[in-house]
Design a protein around this motif. Sequence first.
Motif, short mmCIF file in Angstrom:
data_model
loop_
_atom_site.label_atom_id
_atom_site.label_comp_id
_atom_site.label_asym_id
_atom_site.label_seq_id
_atom_site.Cartn_x
_atom_site.Cartn_y
_atom_site.Cartn_z
N GLU A 167 11.86 1.96 -8.83
CA GLU A 167 10.63 2.05 -9.07
C GLU A 167 10.52 2.78 -10.29
OE1 GLU A 167 6.00 2.70 -7.19
OE2 GLU A 167 7.79 3.76 -6.35
N TRP A 168 9.82 2.16 -11.32
CA TRP A 168 9.51 2.99 -12.69
C TRP A 168 8.42 2.66 -13.22
CZ3 TRP A 168 9.37 1.28 -17.61
CH2 TRP A 168 9.66 2.40 -18.85
N ASP A 169 7.67 3.54 -13.75
CA ASP A 169 6.36 3.54 -14.25
C ASP A 169 5.37 2.63 -13.30
OD1 ASP A 169 4.64 3.96 -16.20
OD2 ASP A 169 5.15 2.04 -17.44
N GLN A 170 5.33 2.86 -12.12
CA GLN A 170 4.37 2.19 -11.16
C GLN A 170 4.80 0.62 -10.96
OE1 GLN A 170 0.62 3.26 -12.61
NE2 GLN A 170 0.67 5.07 -11.15
N ARG A 171 6.25 0.37 -11.30
CA ARG A 171 6.62 -1.00 -10.83
C ARG A 171 7.92 -1.13 -10.80
NH1 ARG A 171 8.68 -3.40 -16.25
NH2 ARG A 171 8.50 -1.49 -17.73
N ILE A 172 8.49 -2.19 -10.23
CA ILE A 172 9.82 -2.28 -9.78
C ILE A 172 10.61 -2.96 -10.81
CG2 ILE A 172 11.65 -3.31 -8.11
CD1 ILE A 172 9.79 -1.17 -7.03
N VAL A 173 11.56 -2.45 -11.24
CA VAL A 173 12.58 -2.78 -12.41
C VAL A 173 14.04 -2.82 -12.09
CG1 VAL A 173 10.95 -1.89 -14.24
CG2 VAL A 173 13.09 -0.56 -13.37
N ARG A 174 14.70 -3.86 -12.69
CA ARG A 174 16.12 -4.03 -12.31
C ARG A 174 16.86 -3.98 -13.52
NH1 ARG A 174 17.71 -9.39 -8.72
NH2 ARG A 174 16.49 -8.19 -7.02
N GLY A 175 18.00 -3.34 -13.34
CA GLY A 175 18.75 -3.38 -14.61
C GLY A 175 20.33 -2.93 -14.51
N ARG A 176 21.07 -3.20 -15.59
CA ARG A 176 22.19 -2.65 -15.26
C ARG A 176 22.77 -1.21 -15.91
NH1 ARG A 176 26.98 -5.09 -14.59
NH2 ARG A 176 26.01 -7.34 -14.47
N LEU A 179 16.27 7.29 -16.33
CA LEU A 179 15.68 7.39 -14.77
C LEU A 179 16.05 9.04 -15.06
CD1 LEU A 179 16.85 4.72 -12.72
CD2 LEU A 179 14.57 5.06 -13.98
N MET A 180 15.15 9.89 -14.50
CA MET A 180 15.34 11.32 -14.08
C MET A 180 15.87 11.58 -12.68
SD MET A 180 12.53 14.47 -14.46
CE MET A 180 12.34 14.55 -16.09
N ASP A 181 15.46 10.68 -11.76
CA ASP A 181 15.69 10.70 -10.51
C ASP A 181 15.66 9.36 -9.58
OD1 ASP A 181 16.38 11.71 -8.02
OD2 ASP A 181 14.73 13.30 -8.11
N THR A 182 16.27 9.50 -8.58
CA THR A 182 16.18 8.17 -7.64
C THR A 182 14.60 8.07 -6.99
OG1 THR A 182 17.01 9.02 -5.87
CG2 THR A 182 18.62 7.79 -7.41
N SER A 183 14.29 6.77 -6.83
CA SER A 183 13.09 6.80 -6.08
C SER A 183 13.20 6.37 -4.52
CB SER A 183 12.16 5.81 -6.69
OG SER A 183 12.50 4.14 -6.35
N PRO A 184 12.35 6.40 -3.70
CA PRO A 184 12.71 5.81 -2.61
C PRO A 184 13.41 4.46 -2.49
CG PRO A 184 10.75 6.89 -2.21
CD PRO A 184 11.21 6.98 -3.74
N LYS A 185 12.78 3.57 -3.48
CA LYS A 185 13.27 2.20 -3.60
C LYS A 185 14.45 1.95 -4.30
CE LYS A 185 8.36 0.85 -3.12
NZ LYS A 185 7.06 0.12 -3.46
N PHE A 186 15.24 2.85 -4.75
CA PHE A 186 16.40 2.75 -5.56
C PHE A 186 17.34 2.36 -4.61
CE2 PHE A 186 20.41 3.99 -7.44
CZ PHE A 186 20.16 4.14 -8.61
N ARG A 187 18.17 1.28 -5.22
CA ARG A 187 19.21 0.48 -4.31
C ARG A 187 20.23 -0.36 -5.37
NH1 ARG A 187 18.39 -4.99 -2.72
NH2 ARG A 187 16.58 -6.36 -3.69
N ILE A 188 21.28 -0.42 -4.88
CA ILE A 188 22.47 -1.11 -5.78
C ILE A 188 22.16 -2.60 -5.37
CG2 ILE A 188 24.68 -1.27 -6.35
CD1 ILE A 188 25.09 1.53 -5.80
N ILE A 189 22.08 -3.47 -6.35
CA ILE A 189 21.99 -4.71 -6.14
C ILE A 189 23.31 -5.34 -5.77
CG2 ILE A 189 21.43 -7.26 -6.86
CD1 ILE A 189 19.11 -5.14 -6.63
#
Length: 251
Positions: free
Chosen positions: A210-219, A241-251
């Motif tokens: 989660e970044w800037d109130q939305r879900i993003v995906r990237g390398r 990213l300064m920190d992980t969010s609860p929705k942080f995950r490796i794809i």
Amino acid sequence: MQYRLLKPELGHRITSVNSTNEWIRNPEIPFGSWVIAEEQTEGKGRGQNSWQSLGEDPFIFSGKIRLSAAEISLPLVSIFVSSALLKTIYSFFPKRLDDTTIKWPNDIYKDDKKVAGILIQSEFSNGVYDVVIGIGLNFFGQTIPEPLADKASFLCEKQLSEGELERFANQLVVEINQAVITLLDQSQVLKDLVWIEDHSLLKNKVIETEWDQRIVRGRVLGIDELGFLLIMTETGQKIELMDTSPKFRII
């Protein structure tokens, strides 16, 4: 200003404590002190999380240092303490070179499961950071509670030998001090970041967060000089990213 690094002679060992971080934050405990505990009943994790030590050989450690806020980035302190812990692990257990890495910003993973966590707590006053470094590492155990079975693991396949935990703690103190000294030299910071990225669980991985109130995906591109994680999104946007969010995950 005068830095206060960890001092080998100011080590303590205690049998049981609520939290080693809380124990060492006592104003009567001088800077440079560090402690290992055999048992911790209220271990702290990041945010509102707790840290649960597992197995027969848990490593429960806290240290207290003082740093100049003008020269130190706290996110870098976290990732560099992680590297100090990983270097100590490699020194004592060379087999772990093949399967143990840093998961940004402050965890150690063996394969795809967590074996150690790091909690940095700081207080700022008059241009100075008073920093408490908390580390929990699960050395060895025979069982893992069912809720953690798919998330946590042990570093070693057998119990530690007599005195090994103490030797590990003393070497970790040396590595943490060296990490802090490195942070004062920008050219060395960049060099060590290369080492950290080479031993990163997230190297070249695609993540979702989660970044800037939305879900993003990237390398993942790497870690910048402030300790932020750099990723390139699917749309070609480069974000930090300064920190992980609860929705942080490796794809």
